[in-house]
Design an enzyme around this catalytic site. Structure first.
Site, mmCIF file in Angstrom:
data_model
loop_
_atom_site.group_PDB
_atom_site.id
_atom_site.type_symbol
_atom_site.label_atom_id
_atom_site.label_comp_id
_atom_site.label_asym_id
_atom_site.label_seq_id
_atom_site.Cartn_x
_atom_site.Cartn_y
_atom_site.Cartn_z
ATOM 1 C CG HIS A 126 57.758 9.744 -29.331
ATOM 2 N ND1 HIS A 126 56.465 9.281 -29.307
ATOM 3 C CD2 HIS A 126 58.544 8.644 -29.353
ATOM 4 C CE1 HIS A 126 56.466 7.955 -29.319
ATOM 5 N NE2 HIS A 126 57.717 7.539 -29.345
ATOM 6 C CG ASP A 179 54.442 11.854 -31.588
ATOM 7 O OD1 ASP A 179 55.506 11.875 -30.941
ATOM 8 O OD2 ASP A 179 54.344 11.326 -32.719
ATOM 9 C CG ASP A 230 55.943 3.950 -28.508
ATOM 10 O OD1 ASP A 230 56.917 4.692 -28.308
ATOM 11 O OD2 ASP A 230 55.600 3.593 -29.646
ATOM 12 C CD GLU A 251 59.182 7.785 -32.923
ATOM 13 O OE1 GLU A 251 59.992 6.912 -33.298
ATOM 14 O OE2 GLU A 251 57.989 7.507 -32.640
ATOM 15 C CD GLU A 252 54.699 6.426 -32.447
ATOM 16 O OE1 GLU A 252 54.908 5.812 -33.509
ATOM 17 O OE2 GLU A 252 54.937 5.946 -31.323
ATOM 18 C CD GLU A 280 60.948 5.028 -29.454
ATOM 19 O OE1 GLU A 280 60.093 4.134 -29.264
ATOM 20 O OE2 GLU A 280 60.662 6.143 -29.936
ATOM 21 C CG HIS A 322 52.276 1.397 -31.919
ATOM 22 N ND1 HIS A 322 52.753 1.637 -33.187
ATOM 23 C CD2 HIS A 322 52.899 2.314 -31.139
ATOM 24 C CE1 HIS A 322 53.633 2.618 -33.175
ATOM 25 N NE2 HIS A 322 53.731 3.047 -31.918
#
Length: 372
Positions: free
Chosen positions: A71, A73, A102, A130-131, A159, A344
């Site tokens: 992903h 995003d 990520d 995805e997030e 991931e 994150h």
């Protein structure tokens, strides 16, 4: 030929908070086009959960088809960054920027690896959601694959699975997830005249106590026990002398492959009804648990990791949900990527050496799959 660090920096610089679309896909499409991939970009969905851009990039080769999923995003950067979250910066041995771990770094590594190794049919299944709710993301990609008659033999999701060092963990499964909202109605009134009111709080508390006492299972060889957690209780009553008109709670259930989402929702509904029959229960199943039993795919990936990194990877099912929960429905799926220590977080960063080694590992996976 795409270089992993340069491509990671270019992807980071294309701001792409969920739902991602536009420039960040332009960057990736350009990198893939120059190494022979055909690009299919499509946007689906409406507000509030869309629109979402997705991409299927395909390069034809042998009959065996390896898909790489990821992903573009990212989560919002938040405050307190030492440099701009979307201004990639190398400080010492680390590349900083939102998405470095990520998972723009892994996407760049796979593109760089694909540039080195030919012969195998490869695809990249890339979403911009995805997030977020993940309603118009990978599920839409799977529908598009079916429409085009494309069927991967196996899938690698990039991931950040590694724990302490690159290569130490491969995810062969994930627990499922369901969120549940409970609203218990009552009748507002003065606390001095309870006979004229109906307090919903005792019924909600009784229902939550019964839910808390539920033991779903004790886990199994690959999974930890399923758990139900109360994540919010809300009354919204600022007054000290008023019986409230409503009491609400929210649950989050993470469950292993001994459970399924619909049965868990039914269990909560029945439990709540025993204590608050007038309550409303609303559920959203984010995904079911999945397990890709150790076999050819996990052996291929772990063999490549050990050959390149000299690490014997552990197989794991820990952590939160990922888009592998959808992809596992169409083919054997495992996850492998960077060290997850800073994902994150403020000042998210990836080691340059890890980006380069991950590229080498992905190239080894592609080469082994081509001769499997």
């Amino acid at each position: 030929m795409p270089q992993v660090v340069d491509l990671t920096k270019a992807l980071i610089a294309a701001e792409s908070v969920t739902p991602a679309r536009g420039q960040v896909f332009d960057v990736l499409a350009q990198a893939l086009s120059v190494i022979g991939f055909e690009i299919d970009r499509f946007t689906v969905g409406e507000e509030p959960d869309g629109p979402v851009e997705n991409m299927i990039a395909l390069r034809q080769g042998s009959r065996t088809h390896l898909a790489f999923a990821g992903h573009l995003d990212v989560v919002p950067p938040g405050e307190g960054w030492s440099s701009g979250a979307f201004e990639p910066e190398i400080r010492g041995d680390l590349l900083h920027g939102r998405g470095a771990v990520d998972m723009k770094g892994a996407i760049a590594a796979f593109v760089a690896a694909a540039a080195r190794v030919e012969g195998l049919t490869l695809s990249l299944l890339i979403t911009g959601d995805e997030e977020g709710p993940a309603i118009y993301g990978t599920r839409a990609i799977i529908d598009r694959l079916a429409e085009r008659g494309i069927a991967p033999d196996f899938c690698l999701v990039g991931e950040p699975t590694s724990d302490r060092r690159l290569g130490d963990t491969i995810k062969i499964g994930r627990r499922g997830s369901v969120n549940i909202w409970i609203d218990v109605p009552g009748k507002q009134g003065h606390v001095a005249y309870p006979q004229l009111a109906d307090n919903p709080i005792p019924r909600l508390v009784a229902a939550l106590a019964a839910i808390d006492a539920i033991v779903l299972d004790s886990g199994n060889h690959w999974f930890q026990p399923s758990n139900i957690e109360v994540t919010d209780i809300t009354v919204g009553n600022p007054a000290t002398n008023v019986i409230p008109a409503k009491a609400s709670a929210r649950l989050s259930i993470r469950f292993n492959d001994e459970q399924n989402g619909e049965d868990l929702v039914d269990l909560i509904e029945r439990t709540v009804a025993l204590h608050a029959p007038e309550a409303t229960v609303i559920a959203r199943i984010s995904g079911e648990a999945f397990l890709t039993e150790p076999g050819d795919l996990s052996a291929l990936v772990s063999g490549a990791v050990e050959a390149v990194a000299g690490v014997a990877a552990a197989f794991s099912t820990t952590g939160g949900t990922s888009d592998a929960r959808f992809l596992s429905r169409i083919c054997p799926t495992v996850e492998f990527g960077l060290v997850n220590a800073t994902m994150h977080k403020t000042d998210e960063a990836v080691a340059i050496t890890d980006l380069e080694m991950l590229t080498d590992i992905y190239a080894e996976i592609i080469a082994r799959a081509a001769t499997a």
